[in-house]
Design a protein around this motif. Sequence first.
Motif, PDB file in Angstrom:
ATOM      1  N   ARG A  40      -3.662  -2.759   5.234  1.00 23.26           N
ATOM      2  CA  ARG A  40      -2.953  -2.101   6.237  1.00 23.26           C
ATOM      3  C   ARG A  40      -1.500  -1.902   5.486  1.00 23.26           C
ATOM      4  N   ALA A  41      -1.279  -2.657   4.384  1.00 20.59           N
ATOM      5  CA  ALA A  41      -0.101  -2.585   3.550  1.00 20.59           C
ATOM      6  C   ALA A  41       0.168  -1.130   3.190  1.00 20.59           C
ATOM      7  N   GLY A  42       1.531  -0.881   3.196  1.00 21.55           N
ATOM      8  CA  GLY A  42       1.781   0.743   2.591  1.00 21.55           C
ATOM      9  C   GLY A  42       2.507   0.445   1.187  1.00 21.55           C
ATOM     10  N   THR A  43       2.973   1.550   0.792  1.00 27.06           N
ATOM     11  CA  THR A  43       3.388   1.521  -0.636  1.00 27.06           C
ATOM     12  C   THR A  43       5.069   1.039  -0.184  1.00 27.06           C
ATOM     13  N   VAL A  44       5.807   0.898  -1.453  1.00 28.21           N
ATOM     14  CA  VAL A  44       7.289   0.358  -1.445  1.00 28.21           C
ATOM     15  C   VAL A  44       8.198   1.666  -2.034  1.00 28.21           C
ATOM     16  N   PRO A 180      -1.724   3.689  -0.859  1.00 33.52           N
ATOM     17  CA  PRO A 180      -1.669   2.817   0.136  1.00 33.52           C
ATOM     18  C   PRO A 180      -3.226   2.329   0.666  1.00 33.52           C
ATOM     19  N   GLY A 181      -3.194   0.993   0.888  1.00 31.70           N
ATOM     20  CA  GLY A 181      -4.464   0.538   1.027  1.00 31.70           C
ATOM     21  C   GLY A 181      -5.118  -0.185  -0.136  1.00 31.70           C
ATOM     22  N   VAL A 182      -4.629  -0.378  -1.231  1.00 37.01           N
ATOM     23  CA  VAL A 182      -4.857  -0.951  -2.341  1.00 37.01           C
ATOM     24  C   VAL A 182      -4.451  -2.324  -2.430  1.00 37.01           C
ATOM     25  N   ASP A 183      -4.871  -3.397  -2.741  1.00 35.67           N
ATOM     26  CA  ASP A 183      -4.500  -4.539  -2.693  1.00 35.67           C
ATOM     27  C   ASP A 183      -4.327  -4.965  -4.354  1.00 35.67           C
ATOM     28  N   PRO A 184      -2.989  -5.325  -4.724  1.00 38.54           N
ATOM     29  CA  PRO A 184      -2.697  -5.680  -5.989  1.00 38.54           C
ATOM     30  C   PRO A 184      -3.646  -6.900  -6.638  1.00 38.54           C
TER      31      PRO A 184
END
Length: 264
Positions: A40-44, A180-184
């Motif tokens: 769910r996390a977006g870009t910064v 967006p959506g990629v887990d670092p």
Amino acid sequence: MWPHRIWLGVAVLPLVLLVPRDAPVRQVLAERPPGSSRERAGTVPQPVIVSRAAWHANESIVRERAVYTGAVRAVFIHHTGESNDYDCVDAPDLVRAVEQSHIEGNGWDDIGYNFLVDRCGTIYEGRAGGVTRSVRGAHTTGFNADSVGIAVLGDYRNGEKVPAAVVRALAEVAAWKLRPGVDPEGKVRLVSTNDESRYPKGKAAVLNVISGHRDTYETTCPGQALYDALPAIRAAAAALREGRGTGEGRPDTEDAGSTHHPLN
């Protein structure tokens, strides 16, 4: 004294082997559980970046314009291999030396890396066109498509401390550039496009989303100290994606101890 250091750096740069003409290839993310907070996390926001114009890139020697690729699914960390005892105000000289080495020395179209970071944490635009769009670099043999290559100016093979500013800068670029959506801190499934990588052409590799150059090529790059800092870089990038800042997951590092005056 700087010309001597710069050309010393150019002499060591071939340690970081690159292939500039990998064809774009579809790369598929490893699946994660539905509804993951990382998905769910977006870009910064974009971090502050010193443009090619500001570090005075020699555009007259660039051979070809940028080749655009898909959204960024993986980040590969490198080091350039020269000495670490440079003053950060002189880092643009080192970036220009990398550009000249890659284009005139190796015959590549442009500087291989998408971005570079100096030991004080300043971020420099590398290959042209990669700030506003995804540009295929020449940084990681077999895996240049849909990825970003970030090189740290210096040599981290012999136990050098990785400055906290470097960890922060690498995390900021990764958190900003990954789609967006990629887990670092997750995994990505990539398909090799070059037999000279660790994986034959056409073979799939499951890698960390933020990996070191050595993960896909026979090299010591990015140096053991920087390679050991990758978990902290991943954690810091994940924290940024989740709006928690970069305070978590830093390694036991030392600041560079040099005042840096970024170019405007």
